[in-house]
Motif scaffolding. Structure first.
Motif, PDB file in Angstrom:
ATOM      1  N   TYR A 297       2.400  14.631  -0.115  1.00 44.91           N
ATOM      2  CA  TYR A 297       2.864  13.560  -0.987  1.00 44.91           C
ATOM      3  C   TYR A 297       1.657  12.688  -1.323  1.00 44.91           C
ATOM      4  O   TYR A 297       0.862  12.358  -0.446  1.00 44.91           O
ATOM      5  CB  TYR A 297       3.920  12.706  -0.279  1.00 44.91           C
ATOM      6  CG  TYR A 297       4.229  11.410  -0.998  1.00 44.91           C
ATOM      7  CD1 TYR A 297       5.147  11.373  -2.037  1.00 44.91           C
ATOM      8  CD2 TYR A 297       3.595  10.220  -0.635  1.00 44.91           C
ATOM      9  CE1 TYR A 297       5.427  10.186  -2.700  1.00 44.91           C
ATOM     10  CE2 TYR A 297       3.865   9.030  -1.300  1.00 44.91           C
ATOM     11  CZ  TYR A 297       4.787   9.018  -2.330  1.00 44.91           C
ATOM     12  OH  TYR A 297       5.050   7.845  -2.984  1.00 44.91           O
ATOM     13  N   ARG A 298       1.539  12.295  -2.589  1.00 42.80           N
ATOM     14  CA  ARG A 298       0.443  11.414  -2.994  1.00 42.80           C
ATOM     15  C   ARG A 298       0.973  10.333  -3.925  1.00 42.80           C
ATOM     16  O   ARG A 298       1.705  10.631  -4.873  1.00 42.80           O
ATOM     17  CB  ARG A 298      -0.650  12.209  -3.698  1.00 42.80           C
ATOM     18  CG  ARG A 298      -1.874  11.363  -4.002  1.00 42.80           C
ATOM     19  CD  ARG A 298      -3.064  12.193  -4.404  1.00 42.80           C
ATOM     20  NE  ARG A 298      -4.201  11.320  -4.654  1.00 42.80           N
ATOM     21  CZ  ARG A 298      -5.324  11.714  -5.215  1.00 42.80           C
ATOM     22  NH1 ARG A 298      -5.497  12.974  -5.556  1.00 42.80           N
ATOM     23  NH2 ARG A 298      -6.303  10.853  -5.418  1.00 42.80           N
ATOM     24  N   ARG A 299       0.622   9.078  -3.623  1.00 43.85           N
ATOM     25  CA  ARG A 299       0.908   7.948  -4.506  1.00 43.85           C
ATOM     26  C   ARG A 299      -0.423   7.451  -5.034  1.00 43.85           C
ATOM     27  O   ARG A 299      -1.339   7.176  -4.271  1.00 43.85           O
ATOM     28  CB  ARG A 299       1.626   6.819  -3.760  1.00 43.85           C
ATOM     29  CG  ARG A 299       1.979   5.644  -4.681  1.00 43.85           C
ATOM     30  CD  ARG A 299       2.717   4.536  -3.950  1.00 43.85           C
ATOM     31  NE  ARG A 299       1.971   4.023  -2.811  1.00 43.85           N
ATOM     32  CZ  ARG A 299       0.973   3.136  -2.865  1.00 43.85           C
ATOM     33  NH1 ARG A 299       0.556   2.670  -4.039  1.00 43.85           N
ATOM     34  NH2 ARG A 299       0.372   2.725  -1.762  1.00 43.85           N
ATOM     35  N   MET A 300      -0.509   7.351  -6.366  1.00 44.01           N
ATOM     36  CA  MET A 300      -1.768   7.006  -7.020  1.00 44.01           C
ATOM     37  C   MET A 300      -1.620   5.736  -7.853  1.00 44.01           C
ATOM     38  O   MET A 300      -0.965   5.745  -8.888  1.00 44.01           O
ATOM     39  CB  MET A 300      -2.213   8.161  -7.918  1.00 44.01           C
ATOM     40  CG  MET A 300      -2.437   9.461  -7.176  1.00 44.01           C
ATOM     41  SD  MET A 300      -2.849  10.839  -8.278  1.00 44.01           S
ATOM     42  CE  MET A 300      -4.446  10.294  -8.894  1.00 44.01           C
ATOM     43  N   PRO A 301      -2.233   4.612  -7.420  1.00 42.18           N
ATOM     44  CA  PRO A 301      -2.254   3.414  -8.260  1.00 42.18           C
ATOM     45  C   PRO A 301      -3.105   3.643  -9.512  1.00 42.18           C
ATOM     46  O   PRO A 301      -3.837   4.638  -9.608  1.00 42.18           O
ATOM     47  CB  PRO A 301      -2.908   2.356  -7.361  1.00 42.18           C
ATOM     48  CG  PRO A 301      -2.789   2.882  -5.978  1.00 42.18           C
ATOM     49  CD  PRO A 301      -2.818   4.379  -6.109  1.00 42.18           C
ATOM     50  N   GLN A 302      -3.048   2.690 -10.435  1.00 35.50           N
ATOM     51  CA  GLN A 302      -3.841   2.779 -11.665  1.00 35.50           C
ATOM     52  C   GLN A 302      -5.325   2.958 -11.336  1.00 35.50           C
ATOM     53  O   GLN A 302      -5.844   2.365 -10.392  1.00 35.50           O
ATOM     54  CB  GLN A 302      -3.663   1.516 -12.506  1.00 35.50           C
ATOM     55  CG  GLN A 302      -4.432   1.581 -13.828  1.00 35.50           C
ATOM     56  CD  GLN A 302      -4.312   0.303 -14.633  1.00 35.50           C
ATOM     57  OE1 GLN A 302      -4.268  -0.790 -14.092  1.00 35.50           O
ATOM     58  NE2 GLN A 302      -4.261   0.454 -15.946  1.00 35.50           N
ATOM     59  N   HIS A 303      -5.974   3.790 -12.121  1.00 36.86           N
ATOM     60  CA  HIS A 303      -7.414   4.076 -12.049  1.00 36.86           C
ATOM     61  C   HIS A 303      -7.820   4.666 -10.702  1.00 36.86           C
ATOM     62  O   HIS A 303      -8.872   4.333 -10.165  1.00 36.86           O
ATOM     63  CB  HIS A 303      -8.253   2.839 -12.392  1.00 36.86           C
ATOM     64  CG  HIS A 303      -8.030   2.375 -13.795  1.00 36.86           C
ATOM     65  ND1 HIS A 303      -8.157   1.067 -14.170  1.00 36.86           N
ATOM     66  CD2 HIS A 303      -7.663   3.051 -14.917  1.00 36.86           C
ATOM     67  CE1 HIS A 303      -7.882   0.951 -15.457  1.00 36.86           C
ATOM     68  NE2 HIS A 303      -7.587   2.153 -15.918  1.00 36.86           N
ATOM     69  N   THR A 304      -6.985   5.548 -10.187  1.00 37.53           N
ATOM     70  CA  THR A 304      -7.350   6.313  -8.995  1.00 37.53           C
ATOM     71  C   THR A 304      -7.272   7.794  -9.310  1.00 37.53           C
ATOM     72  O   THR A 304      -6.556   8.223 -10.204  1.00 37.53           O
ATOM     73  CB  THR A 304      -6.451   5.987  -7.783  1.00 37.53           C
ATOM     74  OG1 THR A 304      -5.094   6.296  -8.105  1.00 37.53           O
ATOM     75  CG2 THR A 304      -6.588   4.533  -7.370  1.00 37.53           C
TER      76      THR A 304
END
Length: 132
Positions: free
Chosen positions: A40-47
């Motif tokens: 599972y991956r959560r990616m904030p803006q500009h990552t």
């Protein structure tokens, strides 16, 4: 031991904690999966990998499923924008990287075959793969 395993997201270690924004949680070992790797991956803006390296595998095919948000995938020379509900299969030899340019977090599931020896290096990093 029963023939099943259960884990909740917050029970699996975030391997990014303290290193990068967002989350990356490898469920595979925690659920004692024998054949499938599940991340599972959560990616904030500009990552993600834009302005950085890409990677490819020697043997592992990967499936990327966008749970929420919108992500850019650089796959070889192609850049695709995929939104929630989209799935992309990436062959082992295809160099890849993922980027979130949107203001909201994006969530991603990554599924592949589990390596017989998890310590074996099946990944090659490709520097300067996705310049800004």
């Amino acid at each position: 031991m029963p023939g099943y395993s259960v884990r909740k997201l917050d029970e699996v270690q975030n391997v990014f904690e303290g290193h990068y924004p967002g989350e990356m949680r490898f469920f595979t070992a925690d659920i004692e999966a024998e054949q499938v790797a599940f991340t599972y991956r959560r990616m904030p803006q500009h990552t993600g990998g834009k302005g950085s390296y890409g990677h490819r595998h020697f043997t592992q095919e990967e499936l990327y499923y966008v749970i929420s948000g919108r992500l850019e995938f650089k796959l070889g020379d192609d850049v695709l924008e995929l939104g929630a509900g989209s799935l992309v299969r990436v062959a082992p030899e295809t160099v890849r990287s993922v980027w979130n340019d949107e203001p909201e977090d994006a969530e991603l599931l990554i599924v592949s075959t589990r390596l017989a020896d998890p310590s074996a290096n099946d990944t090659e990093q490709i520097p300067d793969f996705w310049p800004e």
